[in-house]
Design an enzyme around this catalytic site. Sequence first.
Site, short mmCIF file in Angstrom:
data_model
loop_
_atom_site.label_atom_id
_atom_site.label_comp_id
_atom_site.label_asym_id
_atom_site.label_seq_id
_atom_site.Cartn_x
_atom_site.Cartn_y
_atom_site.Cartn_z
CE LYS A 172 -2.19 1.86 3.71
NZ LYS A 172 -3.06 1.39 4.28
CG ASP A 187 -6.62 -1.98 8.58
OD1 ASP A 187 -5.60 -1.83 9.06
OD2 ASP A 187 -6.99 -1.45 7.55
NE ARG A 210 -2.96 6.24 5.03
CZ ARG A 210 -4.75 5.92 4.80
NH1 ARG A 210 -5.37 6.69 4.36
NH2 ARG A 210 -5.00 4.80 5.29
#
Length: 314
Positions: free
Chosen positions: A192, A218, A194
Amino acid sequence: MRDIAVFSGSAHPRLAAELCAHLGVELSPARVSRFANDCLEVQLQANCRERDVFLIQPLVAPVQEHLVELLMMCDAARGASAARITVVMPHYAYARSDKKDAPRISIGGRLVADLLVAAGASRVLTMTLHSPQVHGFFSVPVDHLHALRELAAHFRGHDLSRATVVSPDLGNAKEAAAFARMLGVPVAAGAKQRFADDRVTISSVIGEIAGRDVIVLDDEIAKGSTVLELLERLRELGARSVRVACTHGLFASGALKRLSDRPEVLEIVCTDTVPVPEAQRTDKLTVLSVAPALAEAVRRIHDGASVSALFDQV
């Protein structure tokens, strides 16, 4: 339990009542009022002198309001000569502000920790901090619980023969790996990046996904942008089904509905560290109680017993 007083702020009184029910003690009354100039006033309406005081208040929206309320509860207990003040904060919202990743910004997680200690907190009991280093922001003892036992107990009721636990990012991979070991299934993780609070990209998923029953794990779900992005990658990789699990179900800006509307998502599981309004709940949502775990931790803190031993009871 003698010489103990438990108070709740206005953030999550239902959790506080359940915790007290498991402890077998009365929830002591507290009054929160507001002056004409909009300032808060907090009064603890039970004796605190030389007692072990526990203040229950997760930092949930409106976060600043609940934070000031908690600070004033700490100060009120200290002024009432409490022997010890333990802040029971199931969700520490400012834990996400844990580093200086841009010029001239505040590390809010450390600042708020300092404020709580300055207000009189002698100990903190919390659950699933956004990042482990936030534990070190506090200059008083911190008992850091997790909800993996509760989540694992729930998922053991499902067919796990083709299950895989998936972490949305590498930062949460260690917790996901521990969860996968508890279930006896493989683990995978997303790569990931961000770009903003609600804009993320997951370029790939490391691990076997095709034909698997995925459990996405998560620590918290706020707007749900990370999980929604991960769902796209899982669909492309041929996941057979998806269940979503988290400790803190914040579900801001309609996130719960957006996740529930995805046909591949069979279930969304969270705990009650933060309140989920009944009006927002969907048929796919399952909320697990952490009151028994918090109550046992409170009991052990009060009795001077080991809290870390709770993690051995998987």
